[in-house]
Design an enzyme around this catalytic site. Sequence first.
Site, PDB file in Angstrom:
ATOM      1  N   ARG A  11      -3.349  -5.607  22.868  1.00 46.10           N
ATOM      2  CA  ARG A  11      -4.627  -5.655  22.155  1.00 46.10           C
ATOM      3  C   ARG A  11      -5.339  -4.298  22.224  1.00 46.10           C
ATOM      4  O   ARG A  11      -5.305  -3.531  21.272  1.00 46.10           O
ATOM      5  CB  ARG A  11      -5.510  -6.781  22.752  1.00 46.10           C
ATOM      6  CG  ARG A  11      -6.572  -7.314  21.778  1.00 46.10           C
ATOM      7  CD  ARG A  11      -7.804  -6.459  21.695  1.00 46.10           C
ATOM      8  NE  ARG A  11      -8.447  -6.261  23.009  1.00 46.10           N
ATOM      9  CZ  ARG A  11      -9.359  -5.338  23.225  1.00 46.10           C
ATOM     10  NH1 ARG A  11      -9.765  -4.530  22.260  1.00 46.10           N
ATOM     11  NH2 ARG A  11      -9.888  -5.190  24.424  1.00 46.10           N
ATOM     12  N   ASP A  12      -5.925  -3.945  23.348  1.00 44.83           N
ATOM     13  CA  ASP A  12      -6.710  -2.711  23.431  1.00 44.83           C
ATOM     14  C   ASP A  12      -5.820  -1.485  23.278  1.00 44.83           C
ATOM     15  O   ASP A  12      -6.251  -0.454  22.749  1.00 44.83           O
ATOM     16  CB  ASP A  12      -7.441  -2.659  24.780  1.00 44.83           C
ATOM     17  CG  ASP A  12      -8.611  -1.682  24.776  1.00 44.83           C
ATOM     18  OD1 ASP A  12      -9.044  -1.282  23.686  1.00 44.83           O
ATOM     19  OD2 ASP A  12      -9.081  -1.326  25.870  1.00 44.83           O
ATOM     20  N   CYS A 224      -9.196   6.593  22.808  1.00 46.49           N
ATOM     21  CA  CYS A 224     -10.643   6.400  22.809  1.00 46.49           C
ATOM     22  C   CYS A 224     -11.168   6.784  21.435  1.00 46.49           C
ATOM     23  O   CYS A 224     -11.075   7.949  21.049  1.00 46.49           O
ATOM     24  CB  CYS A 224     -11.283   7.249  23.898  1.00 46.49           C
ATOM     25  SG  CYS A 224     -13.070   7.032  23.983  1.00 46.49           S
ATOM     26  N   ASN A 233      -6.723   3.361  28.313  1.00 45.73           N
ATOM     27  CA  ASN A 233      -6.730   2.502  29.492  1.00 45.73           C
ATOM     28  C   ASN A 233      -5.857   3.060  30.615  1.00 45.73           C
ATOM     29  O   ASN A 233      -4.929   3.817  30.365  1.00 45.73           O
ATOM     30  CB  ASN A 233      -6.131   1.126  29.132  1.00 45.73           C
ATOM     31  CG  ASN A 233      -6.908   0.419  28.046  1.00 45.73           C
ATOM     32  OD1 ASN A 233      -6.821   0.791  26.889  1.00 45.73           O
ATOM     33  ND2 ASN A 233      -7.662  -0.593  28.413  1.00 45.73           N
TER      34      ASN A 233
END
Lengths: 283, 283
Positions: A11-12, A224, A233
Amino acid sequence: MALTLCDVGPRDGLQNEPDALEPAVRAELINKLAAAGLPRIEAVSFVRDDRIPQMAGAEEVVAEIERRDGVEYAGLVLNEQGFERLRATGLDRANVTLGATDTFNRRNGNASLVEAKARVERILAEADRPTTATISVAFGCPFEGEVDPGGVAELASRFDGAEVVLADTIGVAVPRQVRELIARTRSAGFHGHNTRNTGYANALAALEAGAEVLDASIGGLGGCPYAPRASGNVATEDLVYLLEREGIPTGVDLDALIGISVWLEGIFGRKLEGQVYRAGAWP
Amino acid sequence: MALTLCDVGPRDGLQNEPDALEPAVRAELINKLAAAGLPRIEAVSFVRDDRIPQMAGAEEVVAEIERRDGVEYAGLVLNEQGFERLRATGLDRANVTLGATDTFNRRNGNASLVEAKARVERILAEADRPTTATISVAFGCPFEGEVDPGGVAELASRFDGAEVVLADTIGVAVPRQVRELIARTRSAGFHGHNTRNTGYANALAALEAGAEVLDASIGGLGGCPYAPRASGNVATEDLVYLLEREGIPTGVDLDALIGISVWLEGIFGRKLEGQVYRAGAWP
């Protein structure tokens, strides 16, 4: 203390990669992570396909997951429509998110902080499965700068029924700050970015302060959106290396994680941010 | 506690870069670091020019340094000949190094551990200026694997007159291990690599255990000769970001460091490992 590592790479991680992967490949990644022993995986995000093409086809991804006992499969939701979609897929856990600042919510969720808070409260109140409330930019905001810890504490106190996770979305936090804010809010979890190389020390600080859930992304996938050349992350395999050697059992197979990052490097055709998969486990 | 940051970029950083820089450029780097407020800089290594071409011309480099008050300029020496060369240049401090294991010394210094120890003791005994004794691979050896902390403690106790620095040369240590070994040996300093993303947490652990000297390399310059795809030392600017935001004053100008890494990126024509110079300082 029972530590739960949650891999948010599907996901992220993928959400912030320039290349969108097919749902079948995303499901394969999730299945590999489950096989490596991850106790929780954030599999998809229920957003509009045209807004974030990398997350398009969430239902297709979930349909191709080979559910494994002992693994909790979660999805990210921003609003009621997202929660309804998640419920229809049968995912185990809903991660409902909002930002700690007014500007962040207006820019990312098209709502004021007050509206976003009310929205999260409504979803949590009606949820029929375990929920996480992730407070983004809890340690610093790309629009408002420093974030008042008191405001975050007030926000966290509203989400009593849920597991609260504090996110250092833009990777500016340092360990002292993480220790203090996790302790003050009695938050269950920490979602750290390694944008300025503080992510791993921050994860340890969160555990010291009582957190039991740590988010990480396989290979350090992601980036980012507020700093185009920055990393994202913390990498799951690097965090597992650190925790295991600190004497904190994770239940995750480090060699299997390294294998997944090598596979992902082939898919993306570039070096990932994770370092353990390149340097090798040790000894 | 008075913290002394030592930038080892001109030595440990450049030594492990594939491209050798001219002495004039190396001196320019040292002068920029001094202007940024670094209290100590490891400027050169006195090794044979044919063995490490990146370190060739140490005397030329030192001759071009514009000495600045309050900055201690150090050089690395492996043996008596190296120390004589350092003395002739007038550098302020000699960093005398050996490995914690027999195999590492045989492979890197052409001596057994016993011989290397005797050599360091002789140099320290006759030194006419401040000395550091750096014990390489104190937390893990590429040839022997895990390193016995008792052996490191015995070694450290022999170098009483010098400032002892423990080096995690291959970047395998974790904070618990750093805390324990720094405390047990009462070592003054820690030299950390970020090969497996543990370097910044380790630096904090070293300070907690009483260390007062931390090595770092501008931009995270360098690498690991034992892991070709791995990164090297912790980046000075990232460490300064972390320390300052933790409330530990460094006396170093973060913006100036970021400027130096941008300059170095231009020289090498590739992204460096340091992350703060890419993501930006904050807030």
